[in-house]
Scaffold this active site. Sequence first.
Site, PDB file in Angstrom:
ATOM      1  N   VAL A 201      -0.506 -28.967  -3.116  1.00 43.12           N
ATOM      2  CA  VAL A 201      -0.469 -29.252  -4.503  1.00 43.12           C
ATOM      3  C   VAL A 201       1.009 -28.736  -5.027  1.00 43.12           C
ATOM      4  O   VAL A 201       1.503 -27.826  -4.556  1.00 43.12           O
ATOM      5  CB  VAL A 201      -1.562 -28.479  -5.221  1.00 43.12           C
ATOM      6  CG1 VAL A 201      -1.394 -28.564  -6.884  1.00 43.12           C
ATOM      7  CG2 VAL A 201      -2.891 -28.892  -4.809  1.00 43.12           C
ATOM      8  N   GLY A 202       1.639 -29.600  -5.987  1.00 40.94           N
ATOM      9  CA  GLY A 202       2.783 -29.122  -6.662  1.00 40.94           C
ATOM     10  C   GLY A 202       3.963 -30.008  -6.467  1.00 40.94           C
ATOM     11  O   GLY A 202       3.927 -31.104  -5.926  1.00 40.94           O
TER      12      GLY A 202
ATOM     13  N   ASP B 212       2.315 -27.496   2.064  1.00 41.05           N
ATOM     14  CA  ASP B 212       2.010 -27.193   0.693  1.00 41.05           C
ATOM     15  C   ASP B 212       3.217 -26.325   0.194  1.00 41.05           C
ATOM     16  O   ASP B 212       4.206 -26.076   0.740  1.00 41.05           O
ATOM     17  CB  ASP B 212       0.732 -26.335   0.775  1.00 41.05           C
ATOM     18  CG  ASP B 212      -0.150 -26.166  -0.457  1.00 41.05           C
ATOM     19  OD1 ASP B 212       0.607 -26.700  -1.611  1.00 41.05           O
ATOM     20  OD2 ASP B 212      -1.066 -25.505  -0.365  1.00 41.05           O
ATOM     21  N   GLY B 213       2.870 -26.114  -1.241  1.00 43.25           N
ATOM     22  CA  GLY B 213       4.194 -25.159  -1.864  1.00 43.25           C
ATOM     23  C   GLY B 213       3.703 -23.627  -2.024  1.00 43.25           C
ATOM     24  O   GLY B 213       2.426 -23.572  -1.716  1.00 43.25           O
TER      25      GLY B 213
ATOM     26  N   GLY C  96      -1.018 -20.652  -6.641  1.00 45.75           N
ATOM     27  CA  GLY C  96      -2.156 -20.868  -7.588  1.00 45.75           C
ATOM     28  C   GLY C  96      -1.460 -21.226  -8.854  1.00 45.75           C
ATOM     29  O   GLY C  96      -2.503 -21.489  -9.943  1.00 45.75           O
TER      30      GLY C  96
ATOM     31  N   GLY D  91      -0.591 -23.893  -9.810  1.00 45.21           N
ATOM     32  CA  GLY D  91      -1.279 -25.348  -9.817  1.00 45.21           C
ATOM     33  C   GLY D  91      -2.712 -25.301 -10.236  1.00 45.21           C
ATOM     34  O   GLY D  91      -3.389 -26.427 -10.261  1.00 45.21           O
TER      35      GLY D  91
ATOM     36  N   GLU E  84      -6.816 -24.572  -1.773  1.00 42.58           N
ATOM     37  CA  GLU E  84      -5.798 -24.639  -1.002  1.00 42.58           C
ATOM     38  C   GLU E  84      -5.753 -23.591   0.176  1.00 42.58           C
ATOM     39  O   GLU E  84      -5.384 -23.530   1.320  1.00 42.58           O
ATOM     40  CB  GLU E  84      -4.351 -24.077  -1.839  1.00 42.58           C
ATOM     41  CG  GLU E  84      -3.825 -25.334  -2.571  1.00 42.58           C
ATOM     42  CD  GLU E  84      -2.715 -24.857  -3.513  1.00 42.58           C
ATOM     43  OE1 GLU E  84      -1.557 -25.341  -3.410  1.00 42.58           O
ATOM     44  OE2 GLU E  84      -2.885 -23.777  -4.245  1.00 42.58           O
TER      45      GLU E  84
END
Length: 235
Positions: A32-33, A89-90, A103, A105, A111
Site C-alpha cells: 500500500v502507498g 511495500d512501503g 499504517g 495508509g 500488511e
Amino acid sequence: MSDAVQRDALKRLAAEQAVTLIQSGMVVGLGVGSTAIFAIRRIAELLASGELRDIVGVPCALRVEEEAQRLGIPLTTLEEHSQVDLTIDGADEVDPQLNLIKGGGAALLREKIVAQSSRREVIVVDEAKLSPVLGTQWAIPVEVVRFGWGAQARWIASLGAEVALRRQPDGEPLTTDQGNYILDCNFGPIADLTTLATQLSLRTGIVDHGLFLGLATDLIVAGADGIRHIQRPAS
C-alpha cells in the site's frame, strides 16, 4: 523539476528496482502507498509484455485489490497460497535495523499479516523516511475495535503517548477495511521497541499496531545520490 516531481521519479525508480527481484511463477504481496503503487504498475507492464508469467498477487488493502484487478494482475488469497514469495511495500519510518513504522495508509493489519507470510519483505522508501530511532518522525498507528476505543486511547496515553483518533476529511472517524478505528499514538523517539510492541499486542481491544519489527528483509531507498539496496544481515 520540482522537488515533488523529482521525489516521485526517485520513488518510481526504487519501486522498479524492487520489481526486478520478482521471478515468473511467484506469489507476490502487493503493498500500500504512493511508492508501492509504482511497483504494482510495473508488475502489470511486465505481465502484459510477457517478461513475467504466472504471477499471482496478494493485495494488502481493498483499494490495492481494485487497482490490481484494473491493471490485469491475477490475484489470490493466503488461504490458497499460505506462503508469499516476495512482498513489495512501503513504510512511514525506517530505522538502521530495518524496523518499521507502518499504517499511514490505514492498512497495517493486512500488511502485517502478508509480511509475516512472506519469505522476503522488500520495503521501498524515499530517504526522508530514514530515521535514527523510530518515533522520531512518525506516530504509531494502532488499530482498535470501535467498542471501547476511548478506553484504549486513555490506556495508551498512560504509557506516555499523545493519542489522536484518525478522522476523515469530513470529520468522521476513519474506518479500516476491517471496520476498525485507528489511533495515532505519538510516543516520540522510542527507546525500547520490543517492550512497547509487546504491551500493545497484549491489550484486549487493540487489534494490531504499526510497529513492524524484524519483518523487513530488504530496504530499497530512493535518494539524491540514486538507489540503494540494503539487506538485513542473515541471523
